[in-house]
Design an enzyme around this catalytic site. Structure first.
Site: not given
Ligand code: NAP
Length: 290
Positions: A54, A98, A121
């Site tokens: 990422k 994460q 997200d």
């Protein structure tokens, strides 16, 4: 006739190229690059690889990374404080925590503490609620990538029978809202669905997101269907999807491979979300006169 194999890497590359251009414009407008903060707790090697990818993709697009790697022993309160600091940092447009998180941490509470305007997200209740209501907001990357893949082969969901196998908050549920928003007639299957094959055979667009290797067999595919395989299952034969690719490609009109289909899209769409978040925040600040 064998199906068109959808090249997720190529579609993702074109999305990333588009993002690079948008980041350049936005950097001029904001007087700073859009910022993406990642929080990687502990030293899980798979998570570390995902976060590194990422970072690389963000950097290549011109997005500034804010890299946080607290120890696996961090407390709930300390992690909440970190997310709150990122919520308050004006140079951070997107926050990504994460998952999975260590067991002493209540992951839902952490995700829910992310400012909805920075939720790249798309996993907070605010983002999920906006999507379910069909209102503009931040949409989880994987289902958003699936919509791009469907449109990359010229398929318009409007009026079509779409079937999703899987109802997770990460994939199945948000994808339901996206396909419904695109005017498909959508059915969502799950582990209690009585006759999966019968439902799948109706699908002009079939998305498998169950995490079960080769759950969808060739005889479950409607001839000419667009088949999107989200599954990533590590087996003795390597990485396989939820669809029996070899059998399905003889029946489908278009199909994504595993790997090389949905996977590459997920990071590309995270970059799209960072740009969207930066734009929306900039617009909101301009409107409120800040
Ligand atoms: P998940 O949270 O485990 O959800 C799986 C869903 O599939 C559940 O709704 C479950 O039903 C349903 N299911 C399981 N077995 C089934 C069966 N035999 N028949 C019908 N439905 C069944 O998984 P997820 O997070 O959505 O991920 C799904 C897969 O996609 C995984 O392989 C994951 O690794 C992959 N994935 C890939 C990407 C990518 O970027 N490539 C991103 C996200 C996920 P119940 O609700 O009834 O339990």
């Amino acid at each position: 006739m064998a199906a068109t194999v959808i090249d997720g890497k190529a579609v993702a590359a074109s999305v990333r190229e588009r993002v690079r251009g948008e980041v350049e414009e936005l950097t001029d407008e904001l007087g700073r690059p859009p910022g993406l903060a990642t929080v990687l707790v502990g030293d899980d090697p798979a998570s570390a690889i995902y976060v590194r990818r990422k970072h690389e993709a963000a950097e290549e697009a011109g997005i500034r990374n804010f890299d946080h790697k607290p120890a696996g022993s961090i407390s709930q309160e300390e992690l909440l404080d970190l997310v709150n600091d990122l919520n308050d940092n004006d140079e951070v447009d997107g926050i990504l925590v994460q998952l999975p998180l260590p067991e002493q941490i209540d992951a839902d509470a952490i995700v829910n503490s992310i400012d909805g305007a920075k939720d790249v997200d798309g996993l907070t209740p605010v983002s999920a609620g906006l999507l379910a209501r069909g209102e503009p907001g931040l949409v989880p990357a994987t289902p958003q990538g699936i919509m791009e893949l469907i449109s990359s082969v010229g398929v318009d969901p409007e009026g079509k029978e779409a079937v999703i196998v899987g109802r997770s908050n990460l994939v199945g549920r948000p994808l339901f809202s996206l396909l419904l928003g695109a005017n498909a007639t959508v059915t969502v299957c799950h582990s209690r669905t009585r006759d999966l094959g019968e439902v799948c055979r109706r699908a002009e667009i079939l998305v498998a997101a169950a995490g079960q290797p080769k759950l969808v067999t060739g005889d479950m595919i409607r001839p000419g269907a667009t088949v999107i395989d989200v599954g990533t299952n590590r087996t003795d034969d390597g990485l396989v999807g939820d669809v029996d690719f070899d059998a399905a490609k003889e029946v489908a009109g278009a199909i994504t491979p595993v790997p090389g289909g949905v996977g590459p899209m997920t990071i590309a769409m995270l970059l799209v979300n960072t740009v969207t978040a930066a734009r929306l925040r900039h617009k909101a600040a301009a409107t409120s006169g800040r």
